[in-house]
Design an enzyme around this catalytic site. Structure first.
Site, PDB file in Angstrom:
ATOM      1  CD  GLU A  73      -2.846   1.188   0.124  1.00 34.53           C
ATOM      2  OE1 GLU A  73      -3.742   0.363   0.064  1.00 34.53           O
ATOM      3  OE2 GLU A  73      -2.681   2.070  -0.754  1.00 34.53           O
TER       4      GLU A  73
ATOM      5  N   GLY B 209      12.709  14.664   4.437  1.00 34.04           N
ATOM      6  CA  GLY B 209      12.548  13.198   4.321  1.00 34.04           C
ATOM      7  C   GLY B 209      11.628  12.773   3.196  1.00 34.04           C
TER       8      GLY B 209
ATOM      9  CE  LYS C 216       5.754   7.077  -5.369  1.00 38.67           C
ATOM     10  NZ  LYS C 216       6.089   8.446  -4.964  1.00 38.67           N
TER      11      LYS C 216
HETATM   12  P1  NAP Z   1      15.962   5.951   4.273  1.00 40.69           P
HETATM   13  O1  NAP Z   1      15.537   7.021   5.201  1.00 40.69           O
HETATM   14  O2  NAP Z   1      17.184   6.149   3.462  1.00 40.69           O
HETATM   15  O3  NAP Z   1      16.090   4.600   5.108  1.00 40.69           O
HETATM   16  C1  NAP Z   1      16.648   3.442   4.576  1.00 40.69           C
HETATM   17  C2  NAP Z   1      16.982   2.517   5.732  1.00 40.69           C
HETATM   18  O4  NAP Z   1      17.512   1.304   5.224  1.00 40.69           O
HETATM   19  C3  NAP Z   1      18.040   3.108   6.677  1.00 40.69           C
HETATM   20  O5  NAP Z   1      17.725   2.763   8.017  1.00 40.69           O
HETATM   21  C4  NAP Z   1      19.314   2.401   6.244  1.00 40.69           C
HETATM   22  O6  NAP Z   1      20.239   2.232   7.296  1.00 40.69           O
HETATM   23  C5  NAP Z   1      18.784   1.045   5.835  1.00 40.69           C
HETATM   24  N1  NAP Z   1      19.626   0.397   4.843  1.00 40.69           N
HETATM   25  C6  NAP Z   1      19.943   0.838   3.608  1.00 40.69           C
HETATM   26  N2  NAP Z   1      20.787  -0.021   3.002  1.00 40.69           N
HETATM   27  C7  NAP Z   1      21.021  -1.000   3.894  1.00 40.69           C
HETATM   28  C8  NAP Z   1      21.833  -2.164   3.880  1.00 40.69           C
HETATM   29  N3  NAP Z   1      22.576  -2.484   2.813  1.00 40.69           N
HETATM   30  N4  NAP Z   1      21.836  -2.963   4.963  1.00 40.69           N
HETATM   31  C9  NAP Z   1      21.102  -2.646   6.063  1.00 40.69           C
HETATM   32  N5  NAP Z   1      20.302  -1.561   6.141  1.00 40.69           N
HETATM   33  C10 NAP Z   1      20.282  -0.740   5.056  1.00 40.69           C
HETATM   34  O7  NAP Z   1      14.807   5.624   3.225  1.00 40.69           O
HETATM   35  P2  NAP Z   1      13.237   5.845   3.411  1.00 40.69           P
HETATM   36  O8  NAP Z   1      12.893   7.234   2.982  1.00 40.69           O
HETATM   37  O9  NAP Z   1      12.803   5.381   4.737  1.00 40.69           O
HETATM   38  O10 NAP Z   1      12.661   4.906   2.252  1.00 40.69           O
HETATM   39  C11 NAP Z   1      12.612   3.516   2.438  1.00 40.69           C
HETATM   40  C12 NAP Z   1      11.765   2.910   1.300  1.00 40.69           C
HETATM   41  O11 NAP Z   1      10.439   3.463   1.358  1.00 40.69           O
HETATM   42  C13 NAP Z   1      12.285   3.213  -0.103  1.00 40.69           C
HETATM   43  O12 NAP Z   1      12.002   2.112  -0.931  1.00 40.69           O
HETATM   44  C14 NAP Z   1      11.452   4.402  -0.530  1.00 40.69           C
HETATM   45  O13 NAP Z   1      11.310   4.507  -1.926  1.00 40.69           O
HETATM   46  C15 NAP Z   1      10.129   4.062   0.113  1.00 40.69           C
HETATM   47  N6  NAP Z   1       9.249   5.196   0.384  1.00 40.69           N
HETATM   48  C16 NAP Z   1       9.731   6.300   1.024  1.00 40.69           C
HETATM   49  C17 NAP Z   1       8.862   7.335   1.323  1.00 40.69           C
HETATM   50  C18 NAP Z   1       9.330   8.580   2.020  1.00 40.69           C
HETATM   51  O14 NAP Z   1       8.551   9.522   2.142  1.00 40.69           O
HETATM   52  N7  NAP Z   1      10.559   8.640   2.506  1.00 40.69           N
HETATM   53  C19 NAP Z   1       7.505   7.251   0.960  1.00 40.69           C
HETATM   54  C20 NAP Z   1       7.047   6.093   0.306  1.00 40.69           C
HETATM   55  C21 NAP Z   1       7.927   5.071   0.034  1.00 40.69           C
HETATM   56  P3  NAP Z   1      20.944   3.531   7.969  1.00 40.69           P
HETATM   57  O15 NAP Z   1      19.826   4.247   8.686  1.00 40.69           O
HETATM   58  O16 NAP Z   1      21.944   2.967   8.902  1.00 40.69           O
HETATM   59  O17 NAP Z   1      21.492   4.326   6.831  1.00 40.69           O
HETATM   60  N1  HSE Z   2      10.306  10.272  -2.900  1.00 41.99           N
HETATM   61  C1  HSE Z   2       8.917   9.930  -2.931  1.00 41.99           C
HETATM   62  C2  HSE Z   2       8.122  11.186  -3.199  1.00 41.99           C
HETATM   63  C3  HSE Z   2       8.501   9.333  -1.621  1.00 41.99           C
HETATM   64  O1  HSE Z   2       8.665  12.294  -3.075  1.00 41.99           O
HETATM   65  O2  HSE Z   2       6.953  11.081  -3.551  1.00 41.99           O
HETATM   66  C4  HSE Z   2       7.087   8.798  -1.644  1.00 41.99           C
HETATM   67  O3  HSE Z   2       6.984   7.682  -2.483  1.00 41.99           O
END
Ligand code: NAP
Ligand code: HSE
Length: 433
Positions: free
Chosen positions: A129, A187, A205
């Site tokens: 989702e 973020g 998406k």
């Molecule tokens: P993020 O803040 O960069 O967090 C990524 C996490 O994964 C961090 O805790 C990182 O560890 C860990 N990680 C990365 N590579 C790793 C590895 N090789 N081994 C172990 N841990 C690892 O990213 P995020 O924004 O939360 O996004 C996560 C996912 O959700 C992505 O697929 C993104 O596209 C999706 N998403 C994000 C958002 C948003 O608004 N941010 C919205 C919808 C979907 P460290 O903390 O130690 O670096």
């Molecule tokens: N980087 C993405 C955005 C996070 O800005 O929409 C949500 O999928």
């Protein structure tokens, strides 16, 4: 109370931190909705020493294999991002008999067929989702609530970062690079923000939505996409002067048995509901043959809105709903509807064209002649006498066309680019009226 549902979080960053916050701050609420407690057993990160205000230190490790293998764990929540190691994590988790929840749209758009086949083979489910439009429950809406409809069109603002940048530039006059830096700080942006601003994230998406709505598997590199990286503040000003604003839209619509789709900056009338979606908000407008037009709007990125969708998937698994709906959805499997992708060249649209020309006689006539040669009719023209956009004797000329075929319009623009007195490239956007 029934046996707890245990989860491993692979990733404790923006979204992982948000998921931990919801699950750890509201255990009673979650247990009531899930019919059983939900426990975080492990959180895997890259750097175990980073401060993480919402995650207890004793849960944190760097051991992915242990988090997947742990016999007490029922669900692996992949929130690390990327398409390499993340794919392995998901496939290994399914093979180990765990259900998977992910927010990773790039992974599903690129490897959906393999991942969903593995899930079916191991009789496990994949909840996703959060992968589209952050906190908006658009996956459930399309797959369940609107299941009685044939969806005929989807039009969405699906990238929060781009919408944040466009809003900051248009409303506050912030520069493109400052607005992007702000989105990163908040973020919203991907680890590689190029994916946000070049239209790839919205294309990922859209590929997921098109799979659910039309049963069409579109290789993501075949989705034509234009981003906002080259967008000039003067184009926002000209659009505004004409009564429009510019939004990065992901669009798909059914034409007979064909699905046309693209991601591009588009001029929308300022009164259009999508034009009024600001900041990191997303919106998705869907047309179904029974329901008619329906619009969803909400936070499309950020820790808690995205975690809201991840937690909903976890609760669905705890209740046992997800396992049933996942098998019934048959996503990325051979389907019977028979729709196929339509090439973009034949799509008809109105266009906004901005071209820098030398301020001398005959330039407007030359540009108009090229358009006329392609059978493209001009709706209006703007050329100001003295504006900040003037660069020496070069001035911006803005033309709005009537409806024209995309292929013809693009070939006219490449001819205009080679005219003497034109400073290429001409910049153009579709206009949605
Ligand atoms: P993020 O803040 O960069 O967090 C990524 C996490 O994964 C961090 O805790 C990182 O560890 C860990 N990680 C990365 N590579 C790793 C590895 N090789 N081994 C172990 N841990 C690892 O990213 P995020 O924004 O939360 O996004 C996560 C996912 O959700 C992505 O697929 C993104 O596209 C999706 N998403 C994000 C958002 C948003 O608004 N941010 C919205 C919808 C979907 P460290 O903390 O130690 O670096
Ligand atoms: N980087 C993405 C955005 C996070 O800005 O929409 C949500 O999928």
């Amino acid at each position: 109370m029934a046996e707890p549902l245990n989860i491993s979080l692979i990733g404790g960053g923006t979204v992982g931190g948000g998921v931990a916050q919801i699950l750890l701050q509201h255990p009673e609420r979650i247990a009531t909705r899930a019919g059983r407690p939900v426990h975080i057993k492990r959180v895997v990160v890259r750097d175990p020493h980073k401060p993480r205000p919402t995650i207890p230190k004793e849960l944190v490790s760097t051991d992915i294999a242990a988090a997947i293998r742990d016999p007490q764990v029922h669900v692996v929540v992949e929130l690390m991002g990327g398409t390499g190691l993340a794919k392995q994590v998901v496939l290994d988790s399914l093979a180990a008999g765990k259900h998977v929840v992910t927010a990773n749209k790039a992974l599903l758009a690129e490897h959906g067929p393999e991942i969903f086949e593995a899930a079916r083979k191991h009789e496990r489910s994949v909840g996703f989702e959060a992968s589209v439009a952050g906190g908006i429950p658009i996956i459930r809406a399309l797959a369940e609530s609107l299941a009685g409809n044939q969806i005929t069109a989807i039009q969405g603002i699906l990238n929060g970062t781009s919408n944040f940048i466009l809003t900051a530039m248009a409303d506050r006059g912030v520069s493109y690079s400052d607005a992007l830096a702000e989105a990163q700080r908040l973020g919203y942006a991907e680890a590689d923000p190029t994916l946000d601003v070049d239209g790839s994230d919205a294309a990922h998406k859209l590929a997921i939505l098109v799979q659910i709505a039309f049963g069409v598997t579109v290789p993501v590199n075949e989705i034509e996409r234009f981003g906002i990286a080259g967008l000039n503040a003067m184009d926002l000003r000209f659009a505004h002067e004409l009564g429009y604003t510019i939004k990065l839209l992901a669009e798909a619509w059914l034409d007979g048995k064909e699905v046309a789709l693209h991601v591009a900056p588009v001029l929308l009338r300022r009164t259009d509901m999508l034009a009024q979606v600001r900041g990191a908000f997303n919106a998705v407008q869907v047309v179904g043959d029974a329901v008619g037009e329906i619009m969803f709007q909400g936070a499309g990125a950020g820790a808690l809105p995205t975690a809201s969708s991840v937690v909903a998937d976890i609760i669905d698994l705890a209740v046992g709903r997800a396992q049933r709906t996942f098998q019934a959805m048959k996503l990325w499997a051979p389907h019977e509807l028979g729709f196929r992708q339509r090439p973009s060249e034949g799509v008809r649209s109105r266009f906004f064209l901005r071209v820098l020309v030398q301020d001398k006689s005959g330039m407007l006539a030359d540009v108009a002649r090229v358009l006329a040669d392609q059978g493209i009719s001009i709706a209006s023209v703007i050329q100001h006498e003295a504006v900040e956009e003037h660069q020496g004797d070069v001035v911006p000329l803005v033309i709005m066309t009537h409806y024209a075929e995309t292929g013809r319009f693009r070939s006219a623009v490449s001819k205009i680019n080679s005219l003497t007195g034109v400073v290429p490239p001409g910049v153009f956007y579709s206009v949605d009226d």
